[in-house]
Design an enzyme around this catalytic site. Structure first.
Site, mmCIF file in Angstrom:
data_model
loop_
_atom_site.group_PDB
_atom_site.id
_atom_site.type_symbol
_atom_site.label_atom_id
_atom_site.label_comp_id
_atom_site.label_asym_id
_atom_site.label_seq_id
_atom_site.Cartn_x
_atom_site.Cartn_y
_atom_site.Cartn_z
ATOM 1 N N TYR A 84 -5.673 7.352 -5.702
ATOM 2 C CA TYR A 84 -5.867 6.499 -4.532
ATOM 3 C C TYR A 84 -5.493 7.208 -3.232
ATOM 4 O O TYR A 84 -5.931 6.811 -2.156
ATOM 5 C CB TYR A 84 -5.053 5.218 -4.656
ATOM 6 N N ASP A 119 -2.938 0.095 -12.165
ATOM 7 C CA ASP A 119 -3.745 -0.942 -11.532
ATOM 8 C C ASP A 119 -4.534 -1.722 -12.587
ATOM 9 O O ASP A 119 -4.554 -2.961 -12.603
ATOM 10 C CB ASP A 119 -4.688 -0.283 -10.529
#
Length: 373
Positions: free
Chosen positions: A142, A250
């Site tokens: 990310y 996630d």
């Protein structure tokens, strides 16, 4: 009497609605507890873009740095689908995580007894479930560079995201997981993809060496992340603490959320390093669910994950363990009485609104504390 400073970011979609229910709990604690909790509000996500043209303003970032804890609702929605990538609503949350140094994300998945039938899995598989996913939050794909889309010519493009981890990032998140395991079942499962990713090879090596050096008393297991997802739905009670990277954390935490019956039930805490001078950590607390724009304004949102996130703030930022336990007990008692928002109701069960659930939890706090309403 100590005064604690909170910054509330309601955000978008159902965020403002569920934040109103947290305000009720904050007011109750200030009126009936040993400490007071003062708060101010800021804009983040789409609501910030509408006012400032960015996902979070510099002024609100300064407020976040100064707060004892940040309480965050949700961001995003189709209204902002076409805004530039760098100022998309989610960029506000990512900046908060990065600038506050919130490297450790704690996501508990607990099955309340009254909701054992709400899960899509069989009751015997999830009844009594209590696991904790520790997700590395400021590294990995990310945040890795380069991150871009490039033109290749002939009408072709290439999208690039870079998975990058340094050993210190893995060491510190592993340390958090091992420390938390010592307060629970004393068992950690580390998940990565060392069979196909070099970052996974390093992850496995560093977690193993950290365990050997400082945490040999904790049971350690390694598992490939895809196998871990399968095992979460096959027999989740085999796990105590799961530690994993940003991307896999996630996905796996959303899988774990549905074990409990609804994304509306799962809170989270994002913690930074302990300040050597003050002994405090930067921290942000948020529900795992999204902004749910399709039900925004309808009074149908479940505020429990938001309220339970504040319970985590009491526990991890303010060391108010008794108050955190009482708030979690109040949630459980409300559920035991059959009170349900739409997302956790079985077919034919009566449902209550967002505000009614918040009021019910405050009523249970009054009952537990022996306070007249």
């Amino acid at each position: 009497m100590a005064s604690n400073k909170l910054l509330l970011f309601p955000g978008d979609g159902i965020g403002p609605e569920i934040m109103e229910e947290v305000k009720k709990v904050i007011s109750w604690l200030s009126e009936n507890g040993e400490d007071t909790f003062e708060y101010e509000e800021g804009l983040v996500g789409g609501s910030a873009y509408d006012v400032h043209g960015c996902a979070i303003s510099e002024e609100d970032m300064v407020k976040a740095q100064a707060a004892d804890a940040v309480i965050f609702g949700a961001v995003g929605g189709p209204k902002w689908d076409d805004v530039p990538y760098d100022v998309r609503p989610e960029a506000g949350l990512l900046r908060l995580r990065k600038d506050l140094g919130l490297f450790a994300n704690l996501r508990p998945a607990i099955c309340y007894p009254a909701l054992a039938d709400a899960s899509s899995l069989k009751k015997d598989i999830i009844e009594g479930l209590d696991i904790l996913i520790v997700r590395e939050l400021t590294g990995g794909v990310y945040f890795g560079e380069p991150k871009e889309i490039i033109e290749l010519g002939n009408g072709q493009k290439r999208g690039i995201d870079t998975q990058v981890y340094d050993s210190y990032e893995i060491e510190r998140i592993a340390g958090v997981a091992f420390d938390l395991a010592r307060t629970r079942g004393n068992k950690v499962c580390s998940m990565e993809k060392r069979n196909v990713m070099k970052s996974g090879v390093l992850w496995n090596e560093v977690v193993t060496s950290t365990h050997k050096a400082d945490y040999a008393d904790v049971e350690l297991e390694h598992m490939l992340a895809d196998a871990g997802g399968m095992q979460l739905v096959r027999w989740p009670k085999q796990f105590d603490v799961i530690v994993t990277d940003n991307l896999f954390g996630d996905m796996l935490s959303d899988v774990a959320a549905m074990l409990t019956g609804s994304l509306g039930m799962l809170p989270s805490a994002s913690l930074g390093a302990t300040d050597e001078t003050t002994g405090k950590r930067k921290a942000l607390y948020e529900p795992v669910h999204g902004s749910a724009p399709d039900i925004a304004g309808a009074g149908a949102a479940n505020p429990i994950a938001m309220i339970a996130s504040f319970a985590m703030a009491l526990r991890y930022s303010f060391q108010k363990i008794a108050e955190a336990d009482m708030l979690e007990k109040a949630i459980s008692n409300a559920l035991d009485k059959g009170l349900r928002t739409k997302d956790i109701a079985q077919q034919g069960e009566a449902t209550i609104t967002t505000a009614q659930m918040g009021d019910a939890i405050v009523a249970e706090l009054n009952a537990l504390a022996g306070v007249s309403a």
